[in-house]
Motif scaffolding. Structure first.
Motif, PDB file in Angstrom:
ATOM      1  N   ALA A 198      -7.823   1.389  -2.335  1.00 22.32           N
ATOM      2  CA  ALA A 198      -7.002   0.263  -1.624  1.00 22.32           C
ATOM      3  C   ALA A 198      -6.137   0.842  -0.506  1.00 22.32           C
ATOM      4  O   ALA A 198      -6.269   0.134   0.631  1.00 22.32           O
ATOM      5  N   LEU A 200      -8.497   1.416   2.739  1.00 25.37           N
ATOM      6  CA  LEU A 200      -8.819   0.059   3.036  1.00 25.37           C
ATOM      7  C   LEU A 200      -7.934  -0.357   3.949  1.00 25.37           C
ATOM      8  O   LEU A 200      -8.232  -0.767   4.902  1.00 25.37           O
ATOM      9  N   GLY A 201      -6.645  -0.229   3.227  1.00 30.04           N
ATOM     10  CA  GLY A 201      -5.654  -1.006   4.079  1.00 30.04           C
ATOM     11  C   GLY A 201      -5.101  -0.187   5.253  1.00 30.04           C
ATOM     12  O   GLY A 201      -4.780  -0.558   6.249  1.00 30.04           O
ATOM     13  N   ALA A 209      -7.459  -5.153   0.395  1.00 24.42           N
ATOM     14  CA  ALA A 209      -6.898  -4.050  -0.418  1.00 24.42           C
ATOM     15  C   ALA A 209      -6.006  -4.178  -1.363  1.00 24.42           C
ATOM     16  O   ALA A 209      -5.974  -3.675  -2.535  1.00 24.42           O
ATOM     17  N   LEU A 248       0.841  -1.069   0.052  1.00 29.31           N
ATOM     18  CA  LEU A 248       0.023  -0.088   0.121  1.00 29.31           C
ATOM     19  C   LEU A 248       1.072   1.310   0.008  1.00 29.31           C
ATOM     20  O   LEU A 248       0.526   2.205  -0.741  1.00 29.31           O
ATOM     21  N   SER A 286      -7.306  -6.418  -4.424  1.00 31.01           N
ATOM     22  CA  SER A 286      -8.371  -5.720  -5.107  1.00 31.01           C
ATOM     23  C   SER A 286      -7.472  -4.886  -6.054  1.00 31.01           C
ATOM     24  O   SER A 286      -7.944  -4.710  -7.424  1.00 31.01           O
ATOM     25  N   ASN A 287      -6.444  -4.135  -5.638  1.00 30.72           N
ATOM     26  CA  ASN A 287      -5.659  -3.247  -6.422  1.00 30.72           C
ATOM     27  C   ASN A 287      -4.939  -4.143  -7.571  1.00 30.72           C
ATOM     28  O   ASN A 287      -4.825  -3.632  -8.403  1.00 30.72           O
TER      29      ASN A 287
END
Length: 252
Positions: free
Chosen positions: A89, A92-93, A237, A68, A240-241
């Motif tokens: 992301a 969320l992370g 996160a 991240l 999804s990224n």
């Protein structure tokens, strides 16, 4: 870190000599090698400190925020665009980090701070490694990794003129750490070069439940479900990224 790097030098020189890849070592980008290795050296020392003061599962969960940080710092280092997906992301992370760290501003654990900063150090290492792979081979990167970090380790361990020699008890463990660390660097770099990140990264996250079980069985560390919840958000996160980036490459 000093002895780990010395073991790494022996391994790189041995394998490089046998395979003939030492000729690939160049001096094209000393400044990038320096920044990459200083970042990794700082992150690794913070990580070593963190595992002595907070549960292993918590350290690993915070370490997994490194991708991240790569997402957030890539525009500065690699001139990559910060897309909406990447930004979401990262948010969320960060929520996952808060769940894992249980932050209390009045009493924030030094171990948690060290583990979180270690992730930043590893992110810097990853970003500048990405820069180096554009012009350098794995052998070249690993060669300068071991050489420079041996120098950093010598300075930090010997600034007071007192470097502890390995004992019969610690020498085998130092050898294991040195071999495992270098092999891990090689394996992850190689894996990402031959397989999509969407395949590789989930395997890396498998370290968390494994280390949580080891921490409980060997060191009597409690299993904290908040750590797993936060780590799940961090994984979601990152994943999804990666999925978004993979779809983007397929379309293009």
């Amino acid at each position: 870190m000093f002895y780990r790097s010395l073991i790494g030098i022996v391994l790189v020189l041995t394998v490089g000599t046998v395979t003939g890849s030492l000729r690939q070592v160049t001096t094209r980008s000393p400044h990038i090698h320096f920044i990459r290795n200083l970042s990794h050296f700082a992150g690794q020392n913070l990580w070593f400190f963190a595992i002595t003061v907070i549960p292993l599962a918590q350290v690993f969960a915070l370490e997994f925020t490194s991708p991240l940080w790569v997402t957030l710092l890539a525009p500065l280092v690699l001139q990559e665009r910060l897309t909406r997906t990447r930004a979401m992301a990262a948010v969320l992370g960060f929520i996952g980090i808060l769940i894992v760290a249980h932050p209390d501003p009045s009493n924030l654990s030094p171990g948690v701070i060290a583990a979180a900063l270690a992730a930043v150090g590893f992110a810097g290492s990853a970003l500048f490694t990405k820069l180096l792979t554009r012009t350098e081979t794995i052998t070249c990167i690993l060669f300068w990794l071991t050489i420079m970090q041996a120098v950093f380790g010598l300075i930090c361990a010997g600034y007071d003129g007192d470097i502890a020699l390995p004992s019969a008890t610690t020498a085998p463990w130092l050898l294991l750490i040195g071999c495992a660390g270098l092999i891990a660097h090689f394996c992850l770099t190689k894996a990402l070069s031959v397989a999509p990140a969407v395949v590789v990264i989930p395997f890396d996250f498998a370290r968390l439940p494994v280390i949580a079980i080891i921490g409980m069985a060997v060191y009597n560390e409690p299993l904290d479900m908040a750590v797993f919840l936060g780590a799940g958000l961090i994984f979601a996160a990152n994943y999804s990224n990666i999925l978004a980036e993979s779809r983007k490459r397929v379309v293009t």
